[in-house]
Design an enzyme around this catalytic site. Structure first.
Site, mmCIF file in Angstrom:
data_model
loop_
_atom_site.group_PDB
_atom_site.id
_atom_site.type_symbol
_atom_site.label_atom_id
_atom_site.label_comp_id
_atom_site.label_asym_id
_atom_site.label_seq_id
_atom_site.Cartn_x
_atom_site.Cartn_y
_atom_site.Cartn_z
ATOM 1 N N ASP A 1 46.087 47.979 49.252
ATOM 2 C CA ASP A 1 47.447 47.468 49.278
ATOM 3 C C ASP A 1 48.372 48.667 49.510
ATOM 4 O O ASP A 1 47.985 49.824 49.282
ATOM 5 C CB ASP A 1 47.744 46.796 47.940
ATOM 6 C CG ASP A 1 49.215 46.473 47.763
ATOM 7 O OD1 ASP A 1 49.787 45.811 48.646
ATOM 8 O OD2 ASP A 1 49.791 46.907 46.738
ATOM 9 N N SER B 1 49.629 43.706 42.416
ATOM 10 C CA SER B 1 50.428 42.487 42.220
ATOM 11 C C SER B 1 49.598 41.218 42.440
ATOM 12 O O SER B 1 48.410 41.283 42.782
ATOM 13 C CB SER B 1 51.625 42.496 43.178
ATOM 14 O OG SER B 1 52.472 43.591 42.887
ATOM 15 N N ASN C 1 49.599 39.141 44.813
ATOM 16 C CA ASN C 1 49.033 38.956 46.155
ATOM 17 C C ASN C 1 47.784 39.809 46.368
ATOM 18 O O ASN C 1 47.150 39.725 47.423
ATOM 19 C CB ASN C 1 50.078 39.214 47.257
ATOM 20 C CG ASN C 1 50.601 40.631 47.287
ATOM 21 O OD1 ASN C 1 50.343 41.429 46.392
ATOM 22 N ND2 ASN C 1 51.362 40.944 48.315
#
Length: 256
Positions: free
Chosen positions: A16, A201, A203
């Site tokens: 990420d 997070s 996501n």
């Protein structure tokens, strides 16, 4: 965290960006950059798996000399090593219009990503003609955020996550980073069991849960830490570098 288990052989690392690879200044630290190069030298594939569009993550991939796949917009788009589009998963334009109306009803800030560009707090006149990929709400009020989240859930056609505690990110149902990474693994003939995924997070939860080794950042939301196999250091303290060296290269301990 999940029950302790042996770290698998890592052949692919999915990172990420915001809150993970990047520090609070939006930069890749020298240590993170060095560790990525060390992993590449060992033949480990590195991919970015981000909520960002290709437009806002491509330069980072280029600066890191990542000649591999990109999973962008939470899995709505997958790009190949030569910049070719591998897969695209749109959100219905009428749903985007409904979410825009929802944001206006509750006076929230929003952003929307389409193939044609990114819009912040305004929408194009030809909204229904755009190929949409994601809609995001920025909501400081917890009560309003929960109310909007419930309305989104009731639709039953949307994947709802976040990339910070104050936002909601909305993709087409079933579209997430794990789905994108699986598609990349198939292309590279790598099992997802040999993937290490790092994130902070909601996501990131799907890819952390479904990868062979899921790593939460020290600054991650608590539910992400509980889902992960391990927790590394904070994104402002080279957490990605420490994770790569400890679990992919087996060369250093992590102190979070």
């Amino acid at each position: 965290m999940l029950e302790s288990k042996n770290t698998p052989e890592i052949k692919l690392i999915a990172l990420d960006m915001d809150g993970t690879l990047l520090n609070s200044n939006g930069e890749v630290s020298p240590e993170n950059r060095a560790a990525i190069n060390e992993a590449k030298e060992k033949g480990i594939q590195i991919i970015l798996s981000t909520g960002r569009s290709k437009l806002t993550c491509g330069e980072y991939a280029k600066s890191l000399q990542l000649n591999s796949y990109l999973v962008t917009v939470n899995g709505s788009e997958i790009w190949g090593p030569s910049g070719e589009l591998v897969q695209r998963n749109n959100v219905d334009a009428e749903l985007i219009q409904w979410m825009w109306e929802l944001s206006k009803t509750h006076s929230t800030k929003f952003w929307a990503i389409g193939c044609e560009g990114v819009w912040h707090n305004e929408m194009p006149d030809n909204l229904l003609e755009i190929n949409w990929l994601k809609f995001g709400f920025e909501i400081d009020d917890d009560r309003i955020r929960e109310e909007i989240k419930n309305q989104l859930s009731e639709k039953g056609a949307l994947e709802i996550t976040n990339s910070s505690l104050t936002n909601l990110e909305v993709n087409a149902l079933g579209i997430n980073k794990a789905m994108g990474i699986k598609a990349v693994c198939e292309k590279l003939d790598i099992s997802i069991e040999n993937v290490m995924a790092c994130g902070d997070s909601l996501n990131d939860i799907a890819m952390i849960k479904e990868s062979g080794w899921g790593v939460a950042m020290g600054n991650a939301q608590e539910i992400v830490k509980q889902t992960a196999d391990a927790v590394t250091d904070h994104h402002n303290h080279d957490g990605v570098a420490k994770a790569i060296r400890k679990w992919a290269l087996n060369t250093v301990e992590v102190h979070s």
